[in-house]
Design a protein around this motif. Structure first.
Motif, short mmCIF file in Angstrom:
data_model
loop_
_atom_site.label_atom_id
_atom_site.label_comp_id
_atom_site.label_asym_id
_atom_site.label_seq_id
_atom_site.Cartn_x
_atom_site.Cartn_y
_atom_site.Cartn_z
N LEU A 35 13.04 -5.72 8.60
CA LEU A 35 12.71 -4.31 8.80
C LEU A 35 12.86 -3.89 10.26
N MET A 36 13.22 -2.61 10.41
CA MET A 36 13.28 -1.94 11.71
C MET A 36 12.48 -0.65 11.57
N LEU A 37 11.96 -0.15 12.67
CA LEU A 37 11.32 1.16 12.64
C LEU A 37 12.40 2.21 12.76
N ARG A 38 12.44 3.14 11.81
CA ARG A 38 13.39 4.25 11.87
C ARG A 38 12.65 5.48 12.39
N LEU A 39 13.18 6.04 13.47
CA LEU A 39 12.64 7.25 14.08
C LEU A 39 13.63 8.38 13.86
N THR A 40 13.17 9.46 13.23
CA THR A 40 14.04 10.59 12.94
C THR A 40 13.43 11.86 13.50
N VAL A 41 14.29 12.86 13.66
CA VAL A 41 13.87 14.20 14.03
C VAL A 41 14.40 15.13 12.96
N SER A 42 13.53 15.98 12.43
CA SER A 42 13.95 16.95 11.42
C SER A 42 13.36 18.31 11.75
N GLY A 43 13.94 19.33 11.16
CA GLY A 43 13.42 20.68 11.34
C GLY A 43 12.08 20.80 10.64
N GLY A 44 11.18 21.56 11.26
CA GLY A 44 9.86 21.76 10.65
C GLY A 44 8.76 21.50 11.65
N GLY A 45 7.57 21.41 11.16
CA GLY A 45 6.43 21.22 12.05
C GLY A 45 6.05 22.54 12.69
N CYS A 46 4.95 22.56 13.39
CA CYS A 46 4.46 23.82 13.95
C CYS A 46 5.22 24.25 15.20
N SER A 47 6.06 23.37 15.78
CA SER A 47 6.81 23.74 16.99
C SER A 47 8.32 23.80 16.79
N GLY A 48 8.81 23.56 15.58
CA GLY A 48 10.23 23.69 15.31
C GLY A 48 10.90 22.41 14.84
N PHE A 49 10.60 21.29 15.48
CA PHE A 49 11.11 19.98 15.08
C PHE A 49 9.94 19.04 14.92
N GLN A 50 10.12 18.04 14.07
CA GLN A 50 9.05 17.05 13.92
C GLN A 50 9.63 15.64 13.88
N TYR A 51 8.85 14.70 14.37
CA TYR A 51 9.23 13.30 14.37
C TYR A 51 8.86 12.68 13.03
N GLY A 52 9.67 11.74 12.59
CA GLY A 52 9.38 11.00 11.37
C GLY A 52 9.51 9.51 11.63
N PHE A 53 8.62 8.73 11.05
CA PHE A 53 8.61 7.28 11.21
C PHE A 53 8.65 6.64 9.83
N SER A 54 9.50 5.64 9.68
CA SER A 54 9.54 4.87 8.43
C SER A 54 10.13 3.49 8.75
N PHE A 55 10.06 2.59 7.78
CA PHE A 55 10.70 1.30 7.95
C PHE A 55 11.99 1.28 7.15
N ASP A 56 12.99 0.58 7.69
CA ASP A 56 14.29 0.49 7.05
C ASP A 56 14.87 -0.87 7.38
N GLU A 57 15.64 -1.43 6.47
CA GLU A 57 16.29 -2.70 6.77
C GLU A 57 17.80 -2.57 6.84
N THR A 58 18.30 -1.33 6.70
CA THR A 58 19.74 -1.11 6.77
C THR A 58 20.06 -0.05 7.82
N THR A 59 21.30 -0.08 8.29
CA THR A 59 21.79 0.94 9.20
C THR A 59 23.11 1.49 8.67
N THR A 60 23.50 2.62 9.19
CA THR A 60 24.78 3.23 8.84
C THR A 60 25.64 3.30 10.10
N ASP A 61 26.87 3.74 9.94
CA ASP A 61 27.76 3.90 11.08
C ASP A 61 27.26 4.96 12.06
N GLU A 62 26.39 5.85 11.61
CA GLU A 62 25.88 6.93 12.46
C GLU A 62 24.57 6.56 13.14
N ASP A 63 24.11 5.34 12.98
CA ASP A 63 22.84 4.91 13.55
C ASP A 63 23.03 4.24 14.91
N HIS A 64 21.99 4.32 15.71
CA HIS A 64 21.92 3.65 17.00
C HIS A 64 20.67 2.77 16.97
#
Length: 118
Positions: A35-64
């Motif tokens: 597992l790796m910690l996946r940190l994402t940013v998405s639209g929403g939240g009270c200020s416009g963008f919100q952080y998201g945290f989850s666990f993932d064991e795979t990556t894609t070509d668009e991941d860093h």
């Protein structure tokens, strides 16, 4: 049209020692060392963008993937545009314990720290 992309060296996400230790602890609790910690940013939240945290064991070509002390944090390319130069930290104080993002791209954030504006 001028190239407005950030230089490669600016497109980093730092992981503090405290955050790396906490992520490693949580992964050990899950019992899956892939597992790796996946940190994402998405639209929403009270200020416009919100952080998201989850666990993932795979990556894609668009991941860093960013690594600290053997602990991996992964984020997608679009999220990295909003996280470039930020630091993932884990803070424990009298009010509690939580992951915090110290994001130089945020012009404002909400009181909970999970939402921001650029």
């Amino acid at each position: 049209m001028p190239d407005t992309a950030l230089p490669t060296e600016a497109r980093i996400l730092a992981v503090s020692e405290s955050a790396a230790k906490r992520v490693a602890f949580l992964i050990a609790q899950e019992g899956n060392p892939k597992l790796m910690l996946r940190l994402t940013v998405s639209g929403g939240g009270c200020s416009g963008f919100q952080y998201g945290f989850s666990f993932d064991e795979t990556t894609t070509d668009e991941d860093h993937v960013f690594e600290k002390d053997g602990t991996k944090v992964v984020t997608d390319d679009a999220s990295l545009d909003l996280l470039a130069g930020a630091t993932l930290d884990y803070v424990e104080d009298l009010m509690g314990a939580a992951f915090q993002i110290k994001n130089p791209n945020a012009s404002a954030s909400c009181g909970c720290g999970n939402s921001f504006a650029v």
